[in-house]
Every structure is written in structure tokens, then in C-alpha cells.
Design a protein around this motif. Sequence first.
Motif, mmCIF file in Angstrom:
data_model
loop_
_atom_site.group_PDB
_atom_site.id
_atom_site.type_symbol
_atom_site.label_atom_id
_atom_site.label_comp_id
_atom_site.label_asym_id
_atom_site.label_seq_id
_atom_site.Cartn_x
_atom_site.Cartn_y
_atom_site.Cartn_z
ATOM 1 N N ILE A 268 -21.765 -19.011 11.159
ATOM 2 C CA ILE A 268 -21.912 -19.724 9.890
ATOM 3 C C ILE A 268 -21.404 -18.874 8.723
ATOM 4 O O ILE A 268 -20.687 -19.365 7.848
ATOM 5 C CB ILE A 268 -23.379 -20.136 9.661
ATOM 6 N N ALA A 269 -21.774 -17.611 8.693
ATOM 7 C CA ALA A 269 -21.353 -16.719 7.611
ATOM 8 C C ALA A 269 -21.390 -15.282 8.115
ATOM 9 O O ALA A 269 -22.472 -14.704 8.239
ATOM 10 C CB ALA A 269 -22.252 -16.883 6.396
ATOM 11 N N ALA A 270 -20.251 -14.716 8.387
ATOM 12 C CA ALA A 270 -20.169 -13.382 8.983
ATOM 13 C C ALA A 270 -20.835 -12.306 8.133
ATOM 14 O O ALA A 270 -21.329 -11.319 8.668
ATOM 15 C CB ALA A 270 -18.712 -13.012 9.232
ATOM 16 N N ASP A 271 -20.877 -12.504 6.833
ATOM 17 C CA ASP A 271 -21.411 -11.475 5.948
ATOM 18 C C ASP A 271 -22.810 -11.778 5.417
ATOM 19 O O ASP A 271 -23.287 -11.108 4.510
ATOM 20 C CB ASP A 271 -20.454 -11.252 4.776
ATOM 21 N N ASP A 272 -23.464 -12.782 5.976
ATOM 22 C CA ASP A 272 -24.805 -13.169 5.512
ATOM 23 C C ASP A 272 -25.733 -13.294 6.719
ATOM 24 O O ASP A 272 -25.539 -14.180 7.549
ATOM 25 C CB ASP A 272 -24.735 -14.496 4.755
ATOM 26 N N PRO A 273 -26.734 -12.426 6.838
ATOM 27 C CA PRO A 273 -27.619 -12.480 8.005
ATOM 28 C C PRO A 273 -28.549 -13.698 8.027
ATOM 29 O O PRO A 273 -29.135 -13.997 9.062
ATOM 30 C CB PRO A 273 -28.426 -11.184 7.898
#
Length: 114
Positions: A24-29
Motif C-alpha cells: 500500500i505504501a512502501a514508506d509508511d508502516p
Amino acid sequence: TDDQFRAVAAAGGVVGLNFSTHFIAADDPDPSYAALSAHLGHFLALGGEDAVALGSDYDGTDVPSWLEPAERIGGLYGRVKAEYGEKLAQKLFFQNAMAFFERYDARGEPPCGM
């Protein structure tokens, strides 16, 4: 790729949109619903109304906190229904995958001829 998605859709296949946070978002856990909806909107813009299926196995991947535990999937259904309408929500959560398996069973082979 977009071309791969279009080819699967044109062949009568179905593409599952998974809920892995890394997808979903590589930079947002802990990505938001808006991030997931952006992916969904992209697939729909590519002609995916009959080719996208929503669901996750919840086994071996991290999902956003708002989808944990699996019982929260009903909340996702409600949000998708509110944003895209009930008819499309039914397709995305149930009908597209069922139609794929019905086509596969009726033909005795995968729609893509694999």
C-alpha cells in the motif's frame, strides 16, 4: 504493471488487491484508507471494475492497524461502499472473484489459457 493488469482483465482474470502495508505504501508502516483507495482507484481507472477483488489472507503480512484484526474487514466494506457505491463494492468484495471461479470451472481451464 498497468499493461499486465489490462491483459489479465482482458483475459477474464481477476487481480487481488492485497492489504500488505508494504504494498500500500512502501514508506509508511501504517498506511491510511486513502492510500489503499488510491490503489483501488488506479485499478478501476484502468478498467478493473470486473477484474479487481479485495481481500487478504492475514497470514504472514502486516496490514494497516485499521484492518487488524480480520473482523475489521466489514469496516473496509462500508468505506468502499460509501466511496464507490454498493454495486461496485459487491463486485470488489464478492462477485468478481466468484465470477472468475465460475468461468474457470465452466471452461475447465484458466481464462488466460495457462
